[in-house]
Design a protein around this motif. Structure first.
Motif, PDB file in Angstrom:
ATOM      1  N   PRO A  26    -135.841  52.566 -40.688  1.00  0.00           N
ATOM      2  CA  PRO A  26    -135.926  52.269 -42.127  1.00  0.00           C
ATOM      3  C   PRO A  26    -136.594  53.356 -42.947  1.00  0.00           C
ATOM      4  CG  PRO A  26    -137.504  50.947 -40.886  1.00  0.00           C
ATOM      5  CD  PRO A  26    -136.625  51.621 -39.881  1.00  0.00           C
ATOM      6  N   ASN A  27    -137.434  54.174 -42.305  1.00  0.00           N
ATOM      7  CA  ASN A  27    -138.163  55.191 -43.074  1.00  0.00           C
ATOM      8  C   ASN A  27    -137.513  56.563 -42.985  1.00  0.00           C
ATOM      9  OD1 ASN A  27    -140.052  53.101 -43.455  1.00  0.00           O
ATOM     10  ND2 ASN A  27    -141.031  53.638 -41.493  1.00  0.00           N
ATOM     11  N   SER A  60    -142.868  47.230 -39.714  1.00  0.00           N
ATOM     12  CA  SER A  60    -142.154  47.779 -40.869  1.00  0.00           C
ATOM     13  C   SER A  60    -141.325  49.007 -40.498  1.00  0.00           C
ATOM     14  CB  SER A  60    -143.159  48.134 -41.974  1.00  0.00           C
ATOM     15  OG  SER A  60    -144.035  49.131 -41.493  1.00  0.00           O
ATOM     16  N   ASP A  61    -141.629  49.647 -39.363  1.00  0.00           N
ATOM     17  CA  ASP A  61    -140.813  50.791 -38.940  1.00  0.00           C
ATOM     18  C   ASP A  61    -139.622  50.363 -38.081  1.00  0.00           C
ATOM     19  OD1 ASP A  61    -141.987  50.131 -36.553  1.00  0.00           O
ATOM     20  OD2 ASP A  61    -142.808  52.111 -36.124  1.00  0.00           O
ATOM     21  N   GLY A  62    -139.367  49.055 -38.019  1.00  0.00           N
ATOM     22  CA  GLY A  62    -138.188  48.572 -37.324  1.00  0.00           C
ATOM     23  C   GLY A  62    -138.404  48.246 -35.861  1.00  0.00           C
ATOM     24  N   GLU A  76    -137.849  53.928 -28.606  1.00  0.00           N
ATOM     25  CA  GLU A  76    -137.420  55.302 -28.926  1.00  0.00           C
ATOM     26  C   GLU A  76    -138.574  56.062 -29.567  1.00  0.00           C
ATOM     27  OE1 GLU A  76    -133.971  55.542 -31.418  1.00  0.00           O
ATOM     28  OE2 GLU A  76    -132.638  54.690 -29.901  1.00  0.00           O
ATOM     29  N   ILE A 116    -130.661  38.095 -29.634  1.00  0.00           N
ATOM     30  CA  ILE A 116    -129.742  39.234 -29.616  1.00  0.00           C
ATOM     31  C   ILE A 116    -128.297  38.767 -29.555  1.00  0.00           C
ATOM     32  CG2 ILE A 116    -131.461  40.712 -28.488  1.00  0.00           C
ATOM     33  CD1 ILE A 116    -129.981  40.464 -25.906  1.00  0.00           C
ATOM     34  N   ARG A 165    -140.449  41.660 -42.003  1.00  0.00           N
ATOM     35  CA  ARG A 165    -140.762  42.818 -41.154  1.00  0.00           C
ATOM     36  C   ARG A 165    -142.175  43.307 -41.468  1.00  0.00           C
ATOM     37  NH1 ARG A 165    -136.156  45.653 -39.137  1.00  0.00           N
ATOM     38  NH2 ARG A 165    -134.572  44.052 -38.934  1.00  0.00           N
ATOM     39  N   GLY A 210    -130.364  55.278 -24.743  1.00  0.00           N
ATOM     40  CA  GLY A 210    -131.694  54.791 -25.087  1.00  0.00           C
ATOM     41  C   GLY A 210    -132.784  55.621 -24.417  1.00  0.00           C
ATOM     42  N   GLU A 250    -132.053  49.130 -40.012  1.00  0.00           N
ATOM     43  CA  GLU A 250    -133.089  48.264 -39.443  1.00  0.00           C
ATOM     44  C   GLU A 250    -134.022  49.007 -38.484  1.00  0.00           C
ATOM     45  OE1 GLU A 250    -130.815  45.129 -37.699  1.00  0.00           O
ATOM     46  OE2 GLU A 250    -130.406  44.162 -39.625  1.00  0.00           O
ATOM     47  N   CYS A 251    -133.447  49.921 -37.700  1.00  0.00           N
ATOM     48  CA  CYS A 251    -134.238  50.610 -36.667  1.00  0.00           C
ATOM     49  C   CYS A 251    -134.878  51.898 -37.178  1.00  0.00           C
ATOM     50  CB  CYS A 251    -133.376  50.927 -35.458  1.00  0.00           C
ATOM     51  SG  CYS A 251    -132.718  49.468 -34.647  1.00  0.00           S
ATOM     52  N   GLU A 311    -126.423  43.077 -32.922  1.00  0.00           N
ATOM     53  CA  GLU A 311    -127.582  42.684 -33.737  1.00  0.00           C
ATOM     54  C   GLU A 311    -128.751  42.263 -32.873  1.00  0.00           C
ATOM     55  OE1 GLU A 311    -127.238  40.373 -37.638  1.00  0.00           O
ATOM     56  OE2 GLU A 311    -125.265  40.048 -36.743  1.00  0.00           O
ATOM     57  N   GLN A 328    -140.566  58.644 -31.754  1.00  0.00           N
ATOM     58  CA  GLN A 328    -140.342  59.307 -33.035  1.00  0.00           C
ATOM     59  C   GLN A 328    -141.208  60.560 -33.057  1.00  0.00           C
ATOM     60  OE1 GLN A 328    -138.514  57.337 -35.700  1.00  0.00           O
ATOM     61  NE2 GLN A 328    -138.047  55.995 -33.985  1.00  0.00           N
ATOM     62  N   GLU A 330    -142.738  62.243 -35.149  1.00  0.00           N
ATOM     63  CA  GLU A 330    -144.001  62.285 -35.903  1.00  0.00           C
ATOM     64  C   GLU A 330    -145.152  61.589 -35.173  1.00  0.00           C
ATOM     65  OE1 GLU A 330    -141.099  61.274 -36.988  1.00  0.00           O
ATOM     66  OE2 GLU A 330    -141.163  59.397 -38.109  1.00  0.00           O
ATOM     67  N   VAL A 346    -136.527  49.463 -30.368  1.00  0.00           N
ATOM     68  CA  VAL A 346    -135.357  49.181 -31.211  1.00  0.00           C
ATOM     69  C   VAL A 346    -134.127  48.915 -30.354  1.00  0.00           C
ATOM     70  CG1 VAL A 346    -136.238  50.533 -33.144  1.00  0.00           C
ATOM     71  CG2 VAL A 346    -134.781  51.638 -31.449  1.00  0.00           C
ATOM     72  N   SER A 347    -133.180  48.264 -30.994  1.00  0.00           N
ATOM     73  CA  SER A 347    -131.947  47.811 -30.352  1.00  0.00           C
ATOM     74  C   SER A 347    -131.152  48.939 -29.698  1.00  0.00           C
ATOM     75  CB  SER A 347    -131.076  47.159 -31.426  1.00  0.00           C
ATOM     76  OG  SER A 347    -129.756  47.034 -31.002  1.00  0.00           O
ATOM     77  N   ILE A 348    -130.563  48.639 -28.554  1.00  0.00           N
ATOM     78  CA  ILE A 348    -129.619  49.582 -27.946  1.00  0.00           C
ATOM     79  C   ILE A 348    -128.330  49.587 -28.766  1.00  0.00           C
ATOM     80  CG2 ILE A 348    -130.479  49.443 -25.593  1.00  0.00           C
ATOM     81  CD1 ILE A 348    -128.224  47.370 -25.065  1.00  0.00           C
ATOM     82  N   LEU A 349    -127.480  50.589 -28.500  1.00  0.00           N
ATOM     83  CA  LEU A 349    -126.272  50.761 -29.316  1.00  0.00           C
ATOM     84  C   LEU A 349    -125.150  49.787 -28.957  1.00  0.00           C
ATOM     85  CD1 LEU A 349    -126.384  54.603 -29.643  1.00  0.00           C
ATOM     86  CD2 LEU A 349    -126.238  53.008 -31.547  1.00  0.00           C
ATOM     87  N   ARG A 371    -127.620  48.938 -38.003  1.00  0.00           N
ATOM     88  CA  ARG A 371    -128.684  49.208 -37.040  1.00  0.00           C
ATOM     89  C   ARG A 371    -129.618  50.303 -37.565  1.00  0.00           C
ATOM     90  NH1 ARG A 371    -129.530  52.947 -33.254  1.00  0.00           N
ATOM     91  NH2 ARG A 371    -130.770  52.419 -31.425  1.00  0.00           N
TER      92      ARG A 371
END
Lengths: 582, 582
Positions: B28-29, A433-435, A345, A398, A388, A222, B25-26, A374, A347, A349, A367-370, B22
């Motif tokens: 999505p784009n 919406s981006d999770g 995390e 979780i 969302r 993460g 969901e994490c 869920e 991104q 962009e 966002v969720s760890i691996l 995951r």
């Protein structure tokens, strides 16, 4: 297809203690621990942990016995994260900032066989023992950790057990050591961590070997922590096992730089001296960092990576800290999740966005760890997932193998925590919406005004953006019309000249701040009362004690209430609601 | 302490298929798959996999049924790595470079219920079906994958099942999808991978969900693969599930760039077009990379990360490839270990070494991944660990939860593989004092000359350093005095002018090469025969077929044998041995 039996070669229980053995074999020449003049290599740390575990076994420590420890971030504290479970026992690191009464309550509940205690806490220990039932204090083995780097004179009698003696006398054989690393069941407990939450009665979170193993790996991924980091221990190891970094640093063959006191000079000196690459801290420590000078990046391969959590880092504060040469990442976790559960995390962009937008994104929980199966945000009434849309609030829940086993001797709290087949975090948030998940508030910190939910965090974020405000907390205060309304408690920036502020320009008037909020928030969300404080009440981990503020707010009166104003409020309120829904 | 029952919230079986959910969901784009004109996002890939799994279930696929697939690196191949186990079945990706006979043998052994096959392999399929027992071919459901990007005319009859039809018709409900991701037991098989080793009869390696999950995470950490990589599929997915990168790319929310044919133009075009950040390939693919021009690094944030394995990458080749804009990392693995088991983790201080030393360090196999409990090098006779001196050879053995479950329907081979409680790799190596393991040879490739072990790899490494040699392989040939002696098979560099070589300068004489070896190796290790080849015999994965070379070497004669020369050899030999032991 399925008749292949598992065997010794392919079915080894998951445990983070294997990271220690691996580090001693894969990174034999690397420094494991630095503390003042003390330096250890990984084979040395491995050897010390094996000896300590052997000594614990010779003290008749049995499987699942609890071993408590009360110590700051010194090498012994790190070593015990391996040695105690290597002896089959369960590590119970206690918050050193708690008072004797709270610690006695924990010991009474956890019933440890051994208490390791830093010699500097001896006066506290006497208080604690005084508060414990006679039988408990009689059966408890006390082992002192003598820290050579402090000026504390050793006052131990010959009968006293000493940490270094235990290591010196520990007798290891290859078969004994092999047994230490061969745990029977990965679901066995590895640690017992009492939550330092703002709730009244602390609960003992039982963490499994499997959970600790998976959480450590998730933290590495993460955060994107590469091999051989140099990790500075500003975050207390007693806090959720240092967010599992105790084990994760070993997994990466890193160097643990220990410091006893978290002060600006100590932090900056150690960063420069040992080329620190990583550290974790709660946002309140950022204020300590701001006391230092910018890092000399020409002597470094890059900024110091800082993982922060506990509360959302205010964007303005992050900006200032990053300008000093730190790179901040935000994670969200809880002791019940065995450390971080969400990472913000980055991104690629986002790098093209203006700074204030970047900071806003950085403040989200992520966002969720691996290692979680869920993560969801659910309507607390219907248990349905929220859309969302970044707007609809629900409780963050979780599920996964890194979630705690439950609360020790507390079936009721365990049942409540795991209701509906999820770990219910009690945190209210939205999914964008981006999770990415963003917390709006603790469910109990939500302010309900005229039936509308107000996120106290959202109001605080606006206050934090005000350049004169150092700290802010918003809680509900009673309101004769709306039931509740926000009340802000703020600490103003010191008028330090090096920050470019002048005493005479300080915002000192309540009205000015409320006006500022109105410019930046829907009206119904604005505080109707602002209290100026010298400092905010905090718990041992530096977390603001909102229950205390709520108590204070209860006795406050909104002074602008009259029948005419009520009508005006109503208009404001309806207008705002429409606005906030657009 | 230990009476806390596991529940749905904290005990979820580990499986890499959760990475897909995951990712949807994490991320999505984000783009999940690019193949020619085809682009999918993660939610689209998730949806397609759910539909495909639903269709498989409606085809009466039951738990642990085998589903085979014969396809190149196209999106369908990627999707099946999730959809097949989501239906409870076991994926059996077959090496597309095998001949009909070998494939028929695999199908006969694996007994799949379904065979997915790329339409381009239709002629091969006819051959295969011809070779299968009548009952097997009758019961096998064939599903064609029609690749729109190829010019192959669709010739399917209406009765034929088509991959895209399955996806189109798959009926998903939320409860069905929830069931797909809730596997019962993490030790259940997820894939069946026939080893493409150089041994005669292929064995079916059964990989568990747990093993695949842990191996994927280990690959991410070992390689240091950050979030959102753009991964180019040069390594076949049928090869050990693409070294688990099939699942790992989903875990990181990356983009899979698929290519049907691994050619220099395809690779370089895709790297430039999609800003590829990561790729895996065996060292033989490096020769393909060398056909391209250097990457334009001004348009990229850094070099393309290349993970290589299968055999040790020759230093000279790595240097050339890195100059083009690739950053090479070496890993060692085997299908039985569910992918990479060792990564040559780079140590920062190595950056200060001269290039040839860096390359030498880079060629070592490295240190254990985090999902293995133990890696060791053991004396094959005594089963004792060899000293960490970089000299004493032993067999590399590993142990941990990411090791295979065993070989399908082959208890004898499974027993042999797991003898002494370890997975015995059959690879002979040493451990250096810095903890890094270096393979000296496959145990069966060791040349025993006068009782001394000669590592064929070591001789090959010297040959590879010769700037005129493109490929080299060294095997044992019979020797009247020493029993065995090394025989080299070499392919010379083409005299291409853009490489700066001239035809007339090519080394064409055996004696010159032997002389070169004598300058760089102890004499007893030098080849006494050099065979010049147009190309070396290789298996479907590009691995050099040493058994074939050994057969050829058997019929060769060392022509320098006379009684006088034997005496001379003896002197040489003894002198060399002393040297090599110093």
């Amino acid at each position: 297809m399925d008749n292949l039996a598992l065997c010794e070669a392919n079915n080894v229980p998951l445990t983070p203690i294997t990271f220690l053995k691996r580090a001693s074999e894969c990174y034999p020449n690397r420094t494991s621990i630095i503390y003042e003049e003390t330096h250890f290599t990984w084979p040395e740390t491995y050897d010390r942990c094996c000896r300590l575990a052997a000594s614990l076994l010779s003290l008749k420590i049995a499987k699942n016995d609890v071993v408590s420890v009360l110590a700051p971030n010194i090498p012994a504290m790190y070593e015990m994260h391996f040695a105690v479970p290597m002896a089959g026992a369960v590590l119970n690191p206690i918050n050193t900032r708690l008072d004797a009464k709270s610690i006695a309550a924990i010991l009474g509940h956890a019933q440890p066989k051994i208490l390791f205690i830093d010699r500097n806490f001896e006066p506290l220990l006497r208080e604690i023992l005084h508060l414990l039932p006679y039988d408990d204090s009689l059966n408890l083995i006390i082992i002192f950790i003598q820290d050579e780097s402090t000026n504390f004179t050793k006052r131990g009698s010959t009968k006293e057990l000493d940490y270094e003696d235990l290591i010196r006398r520990g007798k290891t054989t290859s078969s004994l050591v092999a047994r230490m690393f061969r745990i029977q069941n990965e679901h066995d407990p590895i640690s017992l961590n009492y939550t330092s939450g703002t709730t009244a009665d602390p609960k003992g979170v039982v963490v499994s070997h499997r959970g600790a193993y998976l959480s450590s790996l998730s933290a590495i991924m993460g955060w994107g922590m590469g091999t051989c980091p140099v990790y500075l221990w500003t975050l207390p190891m007693f806090h959720c096992n240092g967010w599992t970094l105790t084990w994760a640093v070993a997994a990466r063959g890193g160097t643990n730089v220990c410091i006893r006191h978290v002060t600006a000079p100590k932090i900056f000196k150690n960063i420069a001296l040992h080329r620190v690459t990583h550290m974790c801290c709660v946002p309140t420590v950022f204020n300590i960092l701001l006391q230092g000078k910018p890092l000399d990046l020409s002597k470094r391969s890059g900024p110091v990576q800082v993982l922060t959590g506990g509360s959302s880092p205010p964007g303005a504060l992050v900006t200032k800290v990053q300008r000093l040469g730190f790179q901040v990442m935000h994670a969200y976790g809880l002791t019940e999740a065995t450390g971080p559960a969400l990472f913000c995390e980055w991104q690629e962009e986002w790098n093209r966005l203006p700074e204030h937008q970047m900071m806003k994104l950085k403040g989200r929980q992520g966002v969720s760890i691996l290692s979680l199966a869920e993560v969801d945000v659910k309507n607390t009434k219907t248990q349905e997932s929220v859309p969302r849309d970044g707007k609809t609030m629900g409780e963050i829940v979780i599920k996964g193998s890194s979630v705690m086993k439950g609360y020790l001797k507390n079936p009721k709290a365990t049942f409540e925590a795991f209701k509906h087949g999820w770990l219910n975090t009690g945190d209210m948030g939205v999914i964008h919406s981006d999770g990415h998940i963003e917390i709006k508030d603790r469910s109990k910190d939500i302010i309900i005004s005229g039936g509308e939910n107000i996120s106290s965090v959202e109001v605080e974020n606006v206050l934090y953006k005000h350049h004169k405000i150092l700290e802010a907390a918003v809680v509900a205060m009673p309101h004769p019309v709306w039931g509740e309304t926000p009340c802000a408690f703020v600490v103003l920036e010191k008028g330090e000249t090096n920050q470019g502020y002048r005493e005479d320009k300080l915002v000192t008037k309540e009205r000015d701040l409320i006006e500022y909020c109105r410019e930046n928030l829907p009206r119904f969300m604005c505080p109707r009362k602002v209290m100026f404080m010298e400092e905010l009440p905090k718990n041992g981990n530096g977390k603001i004690l909102k229950p205390k503020l709520r108590d204070m707010a209860k006795s406050l009166v909104v002074d602008d209430v009259s029948s005419k104003k009520i009508q005006q409020h109503e208009e404001e309120f309806n207008g705002d609601c429409l606005t906030s829904r657009l």
